[in-house]
Design an enzyme around this catalytic site. Structure first.
Site, PDB file in Angstrom:
ATOM      1  N   SER A   1       0.820  -1.218   0.000  1.00 46.26           N
ATOM      2  CA  SER A   1       0.000   0.000   0.000  1.00 46.26           C
ATOM      3  C   SER A   1       0.852   1.266   0.000  1.00 46.26           C
ATOM      4  O   SER A   1       0.362   2.336  -0.328  1.00 46.26           O
ATOM      5  CB  SER A   1      -0.922   0.009   1.222  1.00 46.26           C
ATOM      6  OG  SER A   1      -0.183   0.127   2.408  1.00 46.26           O
TER       7      SER A   1
ATOM      8  N   LYS B   1      -0.213   4.364   6.063  1.00 47.89           N
ATOM      9  CA  LYS B   1      -0.957   5.328   5.258  1.00 47.89           C
ATOM     10  C   LYS B   1      -0.214   6.661   5.294  1.00 47.89           C
ATOM     11  O   LYS B   1       0.590   6.903   6.186  1.00 47.89           O
ATOM     12  CB  LYS B   1      -2.360   5.550   5.852  1.00 47.89           C
ATOM     13  CG  LYS B   1      -3.226   4.313   5.970  1.00 47.89           C
ATOM     14  CD  LYS B   1      -3.901   3.979   4.664  1.00 47.89           C
ATOM     15  CE  LYS B   1      -4.697   2.674   4.791  1.00 47.89           C
ATOM     16  NZ  LYS B   1      -5.104   2.164   3.485  1.00 47.89           N
TER      17      LYS B   1
END
Lengths: 211, 211
Positions: free
Chosen positions: B132, B169
């Site tokens: 990610s 993130k």
DNA sequence: CTTTTTACTGCTCAAATGAGCAGTATGAGA
DNA sequence: TCTCATACTGCTCATTTGAGCAGTAAAAAG
């Protein structure tokens, strides 16, 4: 009561002094040395603090033994794997293999389990300049750890000497001939490996967050 | 003459004994302890060997000071910066902050200069799962070092708890509201930061070469 | 006010320690 | 053979060191 953290300010200071001496590689201070460091006139004060720290479990000592104070937390460490020092260069000089210790601009200390291999005398670290390996997710400012010596295999990242400075390239075999490739679409040229001197094979990477 | 390596067998053995005690984290042995270890009847023999090792430069000591023997080679190290142990987790448990030492699956030891900051009690390491954060050049299998606590700033990378596991993130502010963004075009969705618990802010990264 | 804790001074003492003297023994080299 | 370095034994001695007693003082707790 008094599990460990309940140290008074003075007790913490004494503990800190002992820890600092130990960290410097010196023998643990004697009661009198502690006293003189804090300006106490009596060694008994120091002895008293030490006894308290012993009782509270912050220190460990062998009774009656000179300079046997140790930090409790050091002994309980489940012994991390061996930490090695790898010399860090800004750029690798052309002549390689002799007085590398001298020219190193610093050193990188990591435990061998984390970097995943056992470094040798031919292991060194390099600060990455430029974004030629961005395609392999190696960024400017990263520290790469390389091993000098082994024959590179297809797809491995290597440091090669170009114009007197080392650059990272991917080592590829094409028609059984070795080439070096930059992993950046901007200058993805293929260079015959014979033209360059290969300094080392990529082994690990360390990156600091930039702010 | 006798620069350093010219140690007799016995002298080397004494040196080795002292080194072993030191490596075990114990104070350097006294003359009498050396004598009793080797079965000497007199401490003078031990003192004699120590004096020889001192003269030959293999050991260093502060005269008159108890248990002050050190290996010369240890002191000459340009003193790398302090090495710290950072607990490494496979995944962060929801309850945070208490007995973290226990649950750690290992530890990462690095010197603080290399990672570029002074770790605290709230510093921990995490193995990256998934791609990610490939857009920020953090790959699967990398070890990220994070700091729990500080308020994240725009653009910083954070670990957040999603579906019971922590994910990396990017923390962004949009219209003055905090969001978390995955750095992968495949799933570049924006999640309001309030919905997730932020575990820590990215500080450093360590990667092993894969073969 | 009293008690407790922390933080000392000034002192003593026995054990631990580094340092060293005189002497013995052995093996290597000249 | 003589010399020299190594490797000890048995001993002494001044210091260093850990350990502790009696007492003072101040601040915190009850």
């Amino acid at each position: 009561m008094s599990s460990m953290r309940e140290l008074s300010q003075q007790q913490a200071a004494v503990r800190e002094f002992i820890a600092s001496q130990l960290a410097l590689g010196r023998p643990s201070p004697s009661h009198r040395e502690i006293a003189s460091h804090f300006g106490f006139a009596s060694s008994y004060a120091a002895g008293c603090h030490v006894r308290t720290l012993l009782r509270k479990g912050a220190l460990v000592a062998e009774p009656g033994k000179a300079r046997s104070l140790r930090l409790a937390e050091m002994l309980k460490t489940p012994r991390r794997s061996a930490v090695v020092d790898i010399p860090l260069f800004g750029s690798i000089p052309a002549g390689f293999g002799q007085d590398r210790e001298q020219e190193a601009e610093g050193c990188v200390s990591v435990d061998i389990h984390t970097i995943g291999f056992q470094p040798t005398r031919h292991t060194f670290a390099l600060r990455v300049v430029g974004d030629s390996m961005i395609g392999r997710h190696i960024c400017e400012g990263d520290i790469v750890i390389l091993e000098h010596g082994p024959e590179p295999r297809h797809g491995q990242i290597v440091a090669a000497l170009m114009d007197r400075k080392s650059t990272l390239k991917t080592f590829v075999l094409k028609n059984n001939k070795p080439f070096l490739k930059a992993e950046n679409p901007k200058y993805a040229d293929l260079i015959p490996a014979e033209e360059l001197m290969i300094q080392g094979v990529f082994r690990a990477l360390i990156r600091k967050a930039r702010e």
